[in-house]
Design an enzyme around this catalytic site. Structure first.
Site, PDB file in Angstrom:
ATOM      1  N   ASP A  52       0.835  -1.196   0.000  1.00  0.00           N
ATOM      2  CA  ASP A  52       0.000   0.000   0.000  1.00  0.00           C
ATOM      3  C   ASP A  52       0.881   1.262   0.000  1.00  0.00           C
ATOM      4  OD1 ASP A  52      -3.065   0.778   0.556  1.00  0.00           O
ATOM      5  OD2 ASP A  52      -1.850   2.006   1.891  1.00  0.00           O
ATOM      6  N   ARG A  53       0.781   2.131   1.002  1.00  0.00           N
ATOM      7  CA  ARG A  53       1.613   3.340   1.020  1.00  0.00           C
ATOM      8  C   ARG A  53       3.088   2.982   1.006  1.00  0.00           C
ATOM      9  NH1 ARG A  53      -1.317   6.813  -0.979  1.00  0.00           N
ATOM     10  NH2 ARG A  53       0.010   8.479  -0.191  1.00  0.00           N
TER      11      ARG A  53
ATOM     12  N   HIS B 149     -11.245   8.145  -0.259  1.00  0.00           N
ATOM     13  CA  HIS B 149     -10.311   8.753   0.698  1.00  0.00           C
ATOM     14  C   HIS B 149      -9.157   9.443  -0.008  1.00  0.00           C
ATOM     15  CE1 HIS B 149      -8.722   4.855  -0.348  1.00  0.00           C
ATOM     16  NE2 HIS B 149      -7.591   5.071   0.283  1.00  0.00           N
TER      17      HIS B 149
ATOM     18  N   TYR C  80      -0.881  11.430   1.996  1.00  0.00           N
ATOM     19  CA  TYR C  80      -1.817  11.265   0.878  1.00  0.00           C
ATOM     20  C   TYR C  80      -1.868  12.504  -0.008  1.00  0.00           C
ATOM     21  CZ  TYR C  80      -3.869   6.745   1.970  1.00  0.00           C
ATOM     22  OH  TYR C  80      -4.079   5.398   2.137  1.00  0.00           O
TER      23      TYR C  80
ATOM     24  N   HIS D 187      -7.030  -7.071   0.884  1.00  0.00           N
ATOM     25  CA  HIS D 187      -5.986  -6.055   0.827  1.00  0.00           C
ATOM     26  C   HIS D 187      -4.910  -6.290   1.878  1.00  0.00           C
ATOM     27  CE1 HIS D 187      -4.144  -2.163   0.145  1.00  0.00           C
ATOM     28  NE2 HIS D 187      -4.331  -1.828   1.415  1.00  0.00           N
TER      29      HIS D 187
END
Length: 292
Positions: free
Chosen positions: A107-108, A152, A212, A272
């Site tokens: 992910d990030r 988001h 983000y 996920h």
């Protein structure tokens, strides 16, 4: 009390620009750095790290702005640029004596790993990516009603002020919604682990939003410049994803092939949070990557 990775030592190590990162370090052998995603901490790697530590030195940092790592004020767009966060990881590994290492991100953390692979090809020997596409491609594939799954991303892309206030006022509900919606096997995330993610994320709203927000600005600029220049990842790359291509109508393997000539692209039936739901599968894929 902050949960830890069993059998690992907790430490603090220097990143870039005077930032310190919290990290768990364990095992012995060639180094592998594992970087977590949202809304999590290094704790997400607890099962995979244990398996890899049988053969490798495993380093699990909290990203800047997350968990127990420093959370510098976003005084400019580069503070949470993935280029800066990639420099954190290179500095952290060097502080442990590792000038070259394999890098796996979720992910990030996968976006940071991707940038590290482009910026530091002499340092990153192997690259593992879990459940993302590169930032410009991410924005390009979010169209129409299916793009609601990424609401988001749009919320936290807004100018400073409103996103932070909205999220801080309902932090447990906001972060918890992703832990619930993105999990195919909720049992894989025990209540105490879920509570730790909520605690850590609730204490890091401003820096998480800054991370983000960077992906709606400076990260796109950096990645697009490399794409325009024809830059590619020089090391072996393994990408493991849910079948986002089918859900959002794009060729996920084709997207990654443009960036990574030496690519293995795998789909998983796990959700996920695959490192927690399917640790044997993920650890085996990382071992296969390191053998290439």
């Amino acid at each position: 009390m902050t949960l830890t990775l069993p059998g690992f030592d907790d430490t603090r190590l220097p990143g870039a620009d005077g930032v310190e990162l919290a990290a768990a370090v364990g095992g012995s052998g060639t180094p592998v750095v594992l970087m977590h995603g949202f809304p999590q901490t290094r704790l997400m790697w607890r099962h995979v790290a244990e398996r890899l530590a049988e053969e490798h030195t495993v380093i699990c940092p909290d990203l800047r702005g997350y968990g127990a790592s420093d959370k510098p004020e976003a005084t400019g767009p580069d503070v949470y640029a993935k280029r800066t966060m990639a420099a954190d990881v290179v500095a952290l590994a060097a502080a442990l004596g590792h000038e070259r290492f394999a890098l796996v991100g979720h992910d990030r953390g996968a976006l940071v790993a991707f940038r590290a692979g482009l910026d530091h090809p002499e340092t990153v020997t192997h690259l593992g990516i879990l459940d993302v596409v590169p930032t410009p491609d991410m924005w390009n594939v979010l169209h129409g009603v299916p793009a609601a799954v990424g609401y988001h991303l749009f919320l936290m892309a807004q100018p400073p002020g409103l996103p932070e206030t909205m999220i801080a006022n309902s932090a447990d509900a906001f972060f918890g919604s992703f832990l619930d919606a993105w999990a195919a096997d909720p049992v894989a995330m025990p209540e105490e682990v879920r509570a730790e993610y909520l605690r850590a994320s609730g204490a890091a709203v401003t820096s998480i939003v800054a991370d983000y927000r960077a992906s709606a600005g400076i990260d796109v600029a950096h990645d697009q410049a490399d794409l325009d220049a024809g830059s590619q990842l020089a090391m072996p790359v393994t990408v493991i994803q849910q079948d986002w291509g089918a859900q959002l109508g794009f060729d996920a393997a084709g997207v990654w092939k443009a960036w990574a000539p030496d690519l293995e692209h795998r789909l998983t039936r796990a959700g996920h949070f695959m490192a927690e739901e399917a640790p044997d599968e993920i650890a085996a894929a990382i071992r296969d990557l390191l053998a290439r």
